[in-house]
Design a protein around this motif. Structure first.
Motif, PDB file in Angstrom:
ATOM      1  N   CYS A 207      -7.112  -7.970   9.467  1.00 43.90           N
ATOM      2  CA  CYS A 207      -6.152  -7.057   9.229  1.00 43.90           C
ATOM      3  C   CYS A 207      -6.505  -5.571   9.218  1.00 43.90           C
ATOM      4  CB  CYS A 207      -5.323  -7.476   8.134  1.00 43.90           C
ATOM      5  SG  CYS A 207      -3.708  -6.348   7.986  1.00 43.90           S
ATOM      6  N   GLN A 208      -6.354  -4.672  10.349  1.00 49.01           N
ATOM      7  CA  GLN A 208      -6.714  -3.563  10.442  1.00 49.01           C
ATOM      8  C   GLN A 208      -5.354  -2.526  10.436  1.00 49.01           C
ATOM      9  OE1 GLN A 208      -9.208  -3.054  13.702  1.00 49.01           O
ATOM     10  NE2 GLN A 208     -10.805  -4.411  13.128  1.00 49.01           N
ATOM     11  N   GLU A 209      -5.529  -1.889   9.331  1.00 48.37           N
ATOM     12  CA  GLU A 209      -4.100  -0.880   9.222  1.00 48.37           C
ATOM     13  C   GLU A 209      -4.230   0.321  10.053  1.00 48.37           C
ATOM     14  OE1 GLU A 209      -1.850  -0.827   5.708  1.00 48.37           O
ATOM     15  OE2 GLU A 209      -2.993  -2.620   4.806  1.00 48.37           O
ATOM     16  N   GLY A 210      -3.412   0.825  10.456  1.00 48.21           N
ATOM     17  CA  GLY A 210      -3.400   2.153  11.061  1.00 48.21           C
ATOM     18  C   GLY A 210      -2.530   3.051  10.255  1.00 48.21           C
ATOM     19  N   ALA A 211      -1.901   4.328  10.937  1.00 44.86           N
ATOM     20  CA  ALA A 211      -1.241   5.279  10.367  1.00 44.86           C
ATOM     21  C   ALA A 211       0.199   4.684  10.055  1.00 44.86           C
ATOM     22  CB  ALA A 211      -0.859   6.329  11.198  1.00 44.86           C
ATOM     23  N   VAL A 212       0.789   3.734  11.101  1.00 46.83           N
ATOM     24  CA  VAL A 212       2.141   3.136  10.922  1.00 46.83           C
ATOM     25  C   VAL A 212       2.125   1.579  11.054  1.00 46.83           C
ATOM     26  CG1 VAL A 212       4.158   3.093  11.795  1.00 46.83           C
ATOM     27  CG2 VAL A 212       3.097   5.325  11.896  1.00 46.83           C
ATOM     28  N   ASN A 213       1.392   1.388  11.751  1.00 48.85           N
ATOM     29  CA  ASN A 213       1.217  -0.208  12.058  1.00 48.85           C
ATOM     30  C   ASN A 213      -0.185  -0.750  11.942  1.00 48.85           C
ATOM     31  OD1 ASN A 213       3.927  -0.104  13.135  1.00 48.85           O
ATOM     32  ND2 ASN A 213       3.009   0.386  15.203  1.00 48.85           N
ATOM     33  N   ALA A 214       0.032  -2.201  11.912  1.00 47.08           N
ATOM     34  CA  ALA A 214      -1.526  -2.767  11.674  1.00 47.08           C
ATOM     35  C   ALA A 214      -1.642  -4.110  12.610  1.00 47.08           C
ATOM     36  CB  ALA A 214      -1.111  -3.434  10.355  1.00 47.08           C
ATOM     37  N   GLU A 215      -2.861  -4.039  13.023  1.00 47.05           N
ATOM     38  CA  GLU A 215      -3.328  -5.311  13.860  1.00 47.05           C
ATOM     39  C   GLU A 215      -3.791  -6.604  13.120  1.00 47.05           C
ATOM     40  OE1 GLU A 215      -5.304  -4.455  17.985  1.00 47.05           O
ATOM     41  OE2 GLU A 215      -6.756  -5.462  16.835  1.00 47.05           O
ATOM     42  N   VAL A 216      -3.261  -7.550  13.211  1.00 49.17           N
ATOM     43  CA  VAL A 216      -3.650  -8.813  12.565  1.00 49.17           C
ATOM     44  C   VAL A 216      -4.016  -9.841  13.584  1.00 49.17           C
ATOM     45  CG1 VAL A 216      -2.549 -10.477  10.928  1.00 49.17           C
ATOM     46  CG2 VAL A 216      -1.645  -8.193  10.801  1.00 49.17           C
ATOM     47  N   GLU A 217      -5.145 -10.347  13.120  1.00 44.72           N
ATOM     48  CA  GLU A 217      -5.673 -11.354  14.100  1.00 44.72           C
ATOM     49  C   GLU A 217      -5.683 -12.732  13.358  1.00 44.72           C
ATOM     50  OE1 GLU A 217      -9.584 -12.072  17.110  1.00 44.72           O
ATOM     51  OE2 GLU A 217      -9.602 -10.813  15.584  1.00 44.72           O
ATOM     52  N   LEU A 218      -5.104 -13.671  13.950  1.00 48.09           N
ATOM     53  CA  LEU A 218      -5.218 -15.073  13.493  1.00 48.09           C
ATOM     54  C   LEU A 218      -5.652 -15.929  14.240  1.00 48.09           C
ATOM     55  CD1 LEU A 218      -1.054 -15.439  12.843  1.00 48.09           C
ATOM     56  CD2 LEU A 218      -2.700 -14.447  11.233  1.00 48.09           C
ATOM     57  N   GLN A 219      -6.297 -17.123  13.493  1.00 41.19           N
ATOM     58  CA  GLN A 219      -7.027 -18.066  14.277  1.00 41.19           C
ATOM     59  C   GLN A 219      -5.878 -19.318  14.023  1.00 41.19           C
ATOM     60  OE1 GLN A 219     -10.927 -19.001  13.616  1.00 41.19           O
ATOM     61  NE2 GLN A 219     -11.109 -20.955  14.435  1.00 41.19           N
ATOM     62  N   LEU A 220      -5.583 -19.951  15.191  1.00 42.77           N
ATOM     63  CA  LEU A 220      -4.357 -20.725  15.231  1.00 42.77           C
ATOM     64  C   LEU A 220      -5.130 -22.038  14.956  1.00 42.77           C
ATOM     65  CD1 LEU A 220      -2.496 -19.734  18.574  1.00 42.77           C
ATOM     66  CD2 LEU A 220      -2.166 -19.124  16.009  1.00 42.77           C
TER      67      LEU A 220
END
Length: 261
Positions: A207-220
């Protein structure tokens, strides 16, 4: 003329030859109004086309700036340049293949062009791209529900028009590629009740947070990986962290179906 290879949500959004001409004009002119004049398109038509093109993949093909009476500026993104190059290479390939019918094509150059096309396809992939087997196609009066088996127990359902099913040549047992923009993925806690047709269980890898949004990577559950873009507030509200269990919720109308060239 080349037929569209990718259809977005069954609505006919694809890279047609005319749209490719607009991309090329934007690259050389740097202005929406000038590009529209160059290819005989209205300013509004150019704006509508740019809007459609920016929905084609997970990342925009064109960046724009609104302007005054002279119109707005525009330029191609890296993705836009790659997609344009891909379309141009396809056009050349078609011409050479047609020439090959009378034996005049150079087979070595055809092989090189095919390799180039493969590289371009990889560079223009959406963040979430899953190749799978079509488990079932349920046709309705206008739309079809296509169920794609991703393996490992994971499936994606897409709703597209019956015409798109026919144009893409989709059939049960055949292969297809599902594309999902990261911004179309909604994350929820396990057990949450939702109207979304697709609810894929997964574990947070990062989970990498930015200024406003975050990018979340899941393993299904089936081993595939999925990327979602959510707000930082959502990260806090759901307590998203590595190792946490989440559901990836995706509306069937947000699943893009494509076929390999």
């Amino acid at each position: 003329m080349l037929e569209p290879l990718i259809d977005l949500r069954g609505g006919g959004t694809s890279l047609t030859p005319k749209r490719a001409k607009l991309l090329q004009a934007l690259e050389s002119e740097g202005s929406i109004s000038a590009a529209a004049r160059a290819i005989g398109m209205s300013y509004k038509g150019a704006w509508d086309t740019i809007t459609a093109l920016n929905r084609l993949l997970a990342q925009p093909l064109v960046t724009t700036e609104t302007g005054g009476s002279g119109g707005g500026g525009a330029r191609l993104t890296d993705a836009g340049r790659r997609v344009l190059a891909f379309h141009q290479a396809l056009t050349v390939l078609q011409q050479r293949l047609l020439a090959g019918l009378d034996g005049s094509a150079d087979h070595a150059s055809l092989d090189q062009l095919l390799e180039r096309l493969g590289n371009l396809m990889l560079k223009t992939s959406a963040r979430n791209q899953y190749e799978g087997t079509i488990h079932a196609i349920q046709r309705g009066a206008v739309n079809s529900e296509v169920i794609l088996d991703l393996g490992g127990g994971d499936r994606l359902v897409a709703i597209i028009t019956n015409r798109s099913v026919d144009d893409l040549g989709l059939r049960e047992g055949g292969s297809a590629i599902a594309l999902v923009k990261s911004s179309f993925v909604v994350l929820g806690a396990p057990g949450v009740r939702t109207s979304a047709r697709n609810a894929l269980a997964g574990t947070v890898l990062s989970c990498q947070e930015g200024a406003v949004n975050a990018e979340v990577e899941l393993q299904l559950s089936g081993g595939r990986r999925l990327v979602a873009t959510v707000t930082n507030e959502s990260v806090k509200a759901l307590d998203i962290r590595e190792g946490a269990s989440l559901l990836a919720l995706i509306k069937s109308s947000h699943v893009i179906l494509a076929v390999a060239v």
